[in-house]
Write a protein that holds these residues in place. Sequence first.
Motif, PDB file in Angstrom:
ATOM      1  N   ALA A  24      -3.014  -2.554  -2.986  1.00 13.37           N
ATOM      2  CA  ALA A  24      -4.260  -1.826  -2.752  1.00 13.37           C
ATOM      3  C   ALA A  24      -5.027  -2.400  -1.565  1.00 13.37           C
ATOM      4  CB  ALA A  24      -5.126  -1.869  -3.999  1.00 13.37           C
ATOM      5  N   LEU A  25      -5.014  -3.719  -1.417  1.00 18.17           N
ATOM      6  CA  LEU A  25      -5.723  -4.330  -0.286  1.00 18.17           C
ATOM      7  C   LEU A  25      -5.048  -3.992   1.037  1.00 18.17           C
ATOM      8  CD1 LEU A  25      -8.165  -6.070   0.300  1.00 18.17           C
ATOM      9  CD2 LEU A  25      -6.685  -8.065   0.169  1.00 18.17           C
ATOM     10  N   ILE A  26      -3.730  -3.973   1.050  1.00 15.78           N
ATOM     11  CA  ILE A  26      -3.007  -3.583   2.264  1.00 15.78           C
ATOM     12  C   ILE A  26      -3.269  -2.111   2.570  1.00 15.78           C
ATOM     13  CG2 ILE A  26      -0.703  -3.229   3.235  1.00 15.78           C
ATOM     14  CD1 ILE A  26       0.132  -5.788   1.698  1.00 15.78           C
ATOM     15  N   ALA A  27      -3.291  -1.279   1.546  1.00 15.14           N
ATOM     16  CA  ALA A  27      -3.579   0.143   1.758  1.00 15.14           C
ATOM     17  C   ALA A  27      -5.021   0.367   2.185  1.00 15.14           C
ATOM     18  CB  ALA A  27      -3.282   0.928   0.483  1.00 15.14           C
ATOM     19  N   ALA A  28      -5.938  -0.506   1.748  1.00  8.71           N
ATOM     20  CA  ALA A  28      -7.340  -0.370   2.162  1.00  8.71           C
ATOM     21  C   ALA A  28      -7.507  -0.685   3.640  1.00  8.71           C
ATOM     22  CB  ALA A  28      -8.220  -1.292   1.319  1.00  8.71           C
ATOM     23  N   VAL A  29      -6.705  -1.619   4.146  1.00  7.50           N
ATOM     24  CA  VAL A  29      -6.767  -1.934   5.565  1.00  7.50           C
ATOM     25  C   VAL A  29      -6.328  -0.729   6.399  1.00  7.50           C
ATOM     26  CG1 VAL A  29      -5.758  -3.386   7.368  1.00  7.50           C
ATOM     27  CG2 VAL A  29      -6.477  -4.408   5.213  1.00  7.50           C
ATOM     28  N   PHE A  30      -5.337  -0.023   5.907  1.00 10.81           N
ATOM     29  CA  PHE A  30      -4.840   1.159   6.602  1.00 10.81           C
ATOM     30  C   PHE A  30      -5.413   2.447   6.011  1.00 10.81           C
ATOM     31  CE2 PHE A  30      -1.434  -2.014   7.177  1.00 10.81           C
ATOM     32  CZ  PHE A  30      -1.511  -2.123   8.559  1.00 10.81           C
ATOM     33  N   ALA A  31      -6.631   2.396   5.513  1.00  9.96           N
ATOM     34  CA  ALA A  31      -7.246   3.563   4.876  1.00  9.96           C
ATOM     35  C   ALA A  31      -7.477   4.692   5.866  1.00  9.96           C
ATOM     36  CB  ALA A  31      -8.568   3.176   4.215  1.00  9.96           C
ATOM     37  N   GLY A  32      -7.605   4.369   7.127  1.00 13.40           N
ATOM     38  CA  GLY A  32      -7.776   5.417   8.127  1.00 13.40           C
ATOM     39  C   GLY A  32      -6.538   6.281   8.278  1.00 13.40           C
ATOM     40  N   PHE A  33      -5.380   5.693   8.032  1.00 14.00           N
ATOM     41  CA  PHE A  33      -4.124   6.438   8.139  1.00 14.00           C
ATOM     42  C   PHE A  33      -3.678   7.022   6.803  1.00 14.00           C
ATOM     43  CE2 PHE A  33      -3.822   3.145  11.475  1.00 14.00           C
ATOM     44  CZ  PHE A  33      -3.851   3.997  12.571  1.00 14.00           C
ATOM     45  N   LEU A  34      -3.884   6.278   5.720  1.00 10.98           N
ATOM     46  CA  LEU A  34      -3.377   6.680   4.413  1.00 10.98           C
ATOM     47  C   LEU A  34      -4.378   7.450   3.566  1.00 10.98           C
ATOM     48  CD1 LEU A  34      -1.620   3.345   3.414  1.00 10.98           C
ATOM     49  CD2 LEU A  34      -0.540   5.404   4.273  1.00 10.98           C
ATOM     50  N   GLY A  35      -5.653   7.329   3.867  1.00 12.52           N
ATOM     51  CA  GLY A  35      -6.688   7.909   3.029  1.00 12.52           C
ATOM     52  C   GLY A  35      -7.198   6.860   2.057  1.00 12.52           C
ATOM     53  N   ILE A  36      -8.239   7.217   1.316  1.00 17.14           N
ATOM     54  CA  ILE A  36      -8.836   6.233   0.417  1.00 17.14           C
ATOM     55  C   ILE A  36      -8.395   6.395  -1.040  1.00 17.14           C
ATOM     56  CG2 ILE A  36     -10.845   5.906   1.882  1.00 17.14           C
ATOM     57  CD1 ILE A  36     -12.434   7.602  -0.092  1.00 17.14           C
ATOM     58  N   ALA A  37      -7.541   7.360  -1.308  1.00 15.91           N
ATOM     59  CA  ALA A  37      -7.123   7.577  -2.693  1.00 15.91           C
ATOM     60  C   ALA A  37      -6.225   6.453  -3.207  1.00 15.91           C
ATOM     61  CB  ALA A  37      -6.409   8.920  -2.821  1.00 15.91           C
ATOM     62  N   ILE A  38      -5.303   5.991  -2.382  1.00 16.14           N
ATOM     63  CA  ILE A  38      -4.372   4.949  -2.815  1.00 16.14           C
ATOM     64  C   ILE A  38      -5.089   3.632  -3.073  1.00 16.14           C
ATOM     65  CG2 ILE A  38      -2.364   3.581  -2.118  1.00 16.14           C
ATOM     66  CD1 ILE A  38      -1.341   6.106  -0.704  1.00 16.14           C
ATOM     67  N   PRO A  39      -5.957   3.156  -2.178  1.00 10.71           N
ATOM     68  CA  PRO A  39      -6.663   1.908  -2.492  1.00 10.71           C
ATOM     69  C   PRO A  39      -7.575   2.022  -3.708  1.00 10.71           C
ATOM     70  CG  PRO A  39      -6.913   2.416  -0.167  1.00 10.71           C
ATOM     71  CD  PRO A  39      -6.222   3.561  -0.791  1.00 10.71           C
ATOM     72  N   LEU A  40      -8.214   3.167  -3.873  1.00  5.72           N
ATOM     73  CA  LEU A  40      -9.093   3.324  -5.022  1.00  5.72           C
ATOM     74  C   LEU A  40      -8.314   3.343  -6.331  1.00  5.72           C
ATOM     75  CD1 LEU A  40     -11.726   5.913  -3.755  1.00  5.72           C
ATOM     76  CD2 LEU A  40     -11.994   3.465  -4.058  1.00  5.72           C
ATOM     77  N   LEU A  41      -7.195   4.042  -6.359  1.00 11.37           N
ATOM     78  CA  LEU A  41      -6.390   4.126  -7.574  1.00 11.37           C
ATOM     79  C   LEU A  41      -5.751   2.790  -7.905  1.00 11.37           C
ATOM     80  CD1 LEU A  41      -5.090   5.830  -9.828  1.00 11.37           C
ATOM     81  CD2 LEU A  41      -3.225   6.278  -8.240  1.00 11.37           C
ATOM     82  N   PHE A  42      -5.052   2.206  -6.947  1.00  9.44           N
ATOM     83  CA  PHE A  42      -4.371   0.938  -7.207  1.00  9.44           C
ATOM     84  C   PHE A  42      -5.369  -0.189  -7.446  1.00  9.44           C
ATOM     85  CE2 PHE A  42      -0.010   1.789  -5.042  1.00  9.44           C
ATOM     86  CZ  PHE A  42       0.211   2.816  -5.939  1.00  9.44           C
ATOM     87  N   GLY A  43      -6.487  -0.168  -6.740  1.00 11.59           N
ATOM     88  CA  GLY A  43      -7.500  -1.195  -6.934  1.00 11.59           C
ATOM     89  C   GLY A  43      -8.143  -1.130  -8.305  1.00 11.59           C
ATOM     90  N   SER A  44      -8.426   0.072  -8.770  1.00  9.43           N
ATOM     91  CA  SER A  44      -9.022   0.196 -10.102  1.00  9.43           C
ATOM     92  C   SER A  44      -8.024  -0.182 -11.195  1.00  9.43           C
ATOM     93  CB  SER A  44      -9.551   1.612 -10.317  1.00  9.43           C
ATOM     94  OG  SER A  44      -8.508   2.549 -10.214  1.00  9.43           O
ATOM     95  N   LEU A  45      -6.754   0.129 -10.997  1.00  6.92           N
ATOM     96  CA  LEU A  45      -5.737  -0.312 -11.954  1.00  6.92           C
ATOM     97  C   LEU A  45      -5.593  -1.828 -11.946  1.00  6.92           C
ATOM     98  CD1 LEU A  45      -2.905   2.337 -11.538  1.00  6.92           C
ATOM     99  CD2 LEU A  45      -4.279   1.924 -13.563  1.00  6.92           C
TER     100      LEU A  45
END
Length: 86
Positions: A24-45
């Motif tokens: 989730a932290l790696i996906a949050a760094v690339f949130a501009g490319f991937l969107g914010i759904a993946i960091p929010l979902l994986f981070g909350s889990l």
Amino acid sequence: MSTGSADSPATLYGPASLVLGTVALIAAVFAGFLGIAIPLLFGSLAVTFALLGLVRKLNRGQCAIGLATGSLSVLYPIFLTAALSV
């Protein structure tokens, strides 16, 4: 009579929160490319599994790292969106 294995599925809260928090932290760094759904979902889990592991006192170090990375990955896109929308 044996009582069976001492392992339970609850022992996986620590590793699961650590892996999900890191992804989730790696996906949050690339949130501009991937969107914010993946960091929010994986981070909350990751935060959920870390809190469950800390309550059961299993793999506390991994749960603490998973809690930190998961909460950072949830808060980073929220603060980034709030800062850019002003």
